[in-house]
Write an enzyme that holds these catalytic residues in place. Sequence first.
Site, PDB file in Angstrom:
ATOM      1  N   ASP A  38      -9.927  -5.557  -3.122  1.00 34.47           N
ATOM      2  CA  ASP A  38      -9.512  -4.661  -2.190  1.00 34.47           C
ATOM      3  C   ASP A  38     -10.412  -3.709  -1.871  1.00 34.47           C
ATOM      4  OD1 ASP A  38      -8.111  -2.506  -1.061  1.00 34.47           O
ATOM      5  OD2 ASP A  38      -6.597  -3.469  -1.882  1.00 34.47           O
TER       6      ASP A  38
ATOM      7  N   SER B  99       0.701  -1.306  -0.397  1.00 29.02           N
ATOM      8  CA  SER B  99       0.401  -0.124  -0.235  1.00 29.02           C
ATOM      9  C   SER B  99       1.425   1.083  -0.142  1.00 29.02           C
ATOM     10  CB  SER B  99      -0.606   0.350   1.191  1.00 29.02           C
ATOM     11  OG  SER B  99      -1.937   0.770   1.204  1.00 29.02           O
TER      12      SER B  99
ATOM     13  N   HIS C 109      -7.946  -5.740   1.175  1.00 23.25           N
ATOM     14  CA  HIS C 109      -6.223  -5.469   1.861  1.00 23.25           C
ATOM     15  C   HIS C 109      -4.963  -5.356   2.974  1.00 23.25           C
ATOM     16  CE1 HIS C 109      -3.631  -1.979   0.768  1.00 23.25           C
ATOM     17  NE2 HIS C 109      -4.480  -1.129   1.826  1.00 23.25           N
TER      18      HIS C 109
END
Length: 278
Positions: free
Chosen positions: A223, A147, A256
């Site tokens: 996600d 991320s 995620h």
Amino acid sequence: METVSKAKSHGGVQGVYRHASKVTGTPMTFAVFVPPQASSGPVPVLWYLSGLTCTHANVMEKGEYRAAAARHGVIIVAPDTSPRGEEMPDEPDNWQFGSGAGFYLDATREPYAANYRMYSYIVDELTALIAAEFPADMKRQGIFGHSMGGHGALTIALKHPDRFASCSAFAPIVQSSTADWSRPALEKYLGADEIAWRTYDAVALIEDGKRFPEFLVDQGAADPFLKTGLRPELLADACKAAGIPLTLNLRDGYDHSYYFISTFMADHIAWHAKRLGL
Ligand SMILES: N[C@@H](CCC(=O)N[C@@H](CS)C(=O)NCC(=O)O)C(=O)O
């Protein structure tokens, strides 16, 4: 450097360490896993940069990297994601800025410029510390992250292709200048002139001529941040235009979280190991 904790794991040692950083002006904590192979000589180093809200501990506790790191014989370094402390300028109710959200950049705007310098912290200070204190072969380094940390890995690799032999990411922010998650932070850290943001934006770096031999990206198809924060297709387009090979795996049903990351962790470490000559 002070040892916070040390535990034997998979034949190696998982440690947590703290030091007084000159770059951030704060104590900084980081995790290092040293595999068993290091007892007979220096081994390659794989940097893992974490995402928003994380410390060094999230990947250490939930990333499940030790079995693969011990099998291949690679050191895993997991830094914190920002300077921390009562005196730090911060927005305590905003998880996308300040503590836990350093974005791997050197801030130029007050009141952040003195401390929020995670780019120099990792590329200069922590790199020198790892070289000095651990059985690390600094001629063989790779970098990956998740991320915000995927953004960190991609941008740092693009700026240091001579230092890193490999770069991969889990669900990376690929165009930080436009992503919901990073745009407001870049403005506060770097000011309103978006030209200054381009050196901390993977897609912009590629557009501006930076190159890296190849990338591996895994992205969960379920996600919740895929469409607004992440948008891997932008990286795919930039890599295609630049002739950079990109392996982009869209993973059906994965979100995620570290449940996703840990599923593909061993694949990423094996991929790096190959490129690090292991
Ligand atoms: N706190 C956010 C989520 C933040 C988030 O997903 N952070 C990721 C990195 S971008 C992470 O790794 N979180 C820590 C963890 O899962 O251990 C929310 O409530 O929506």
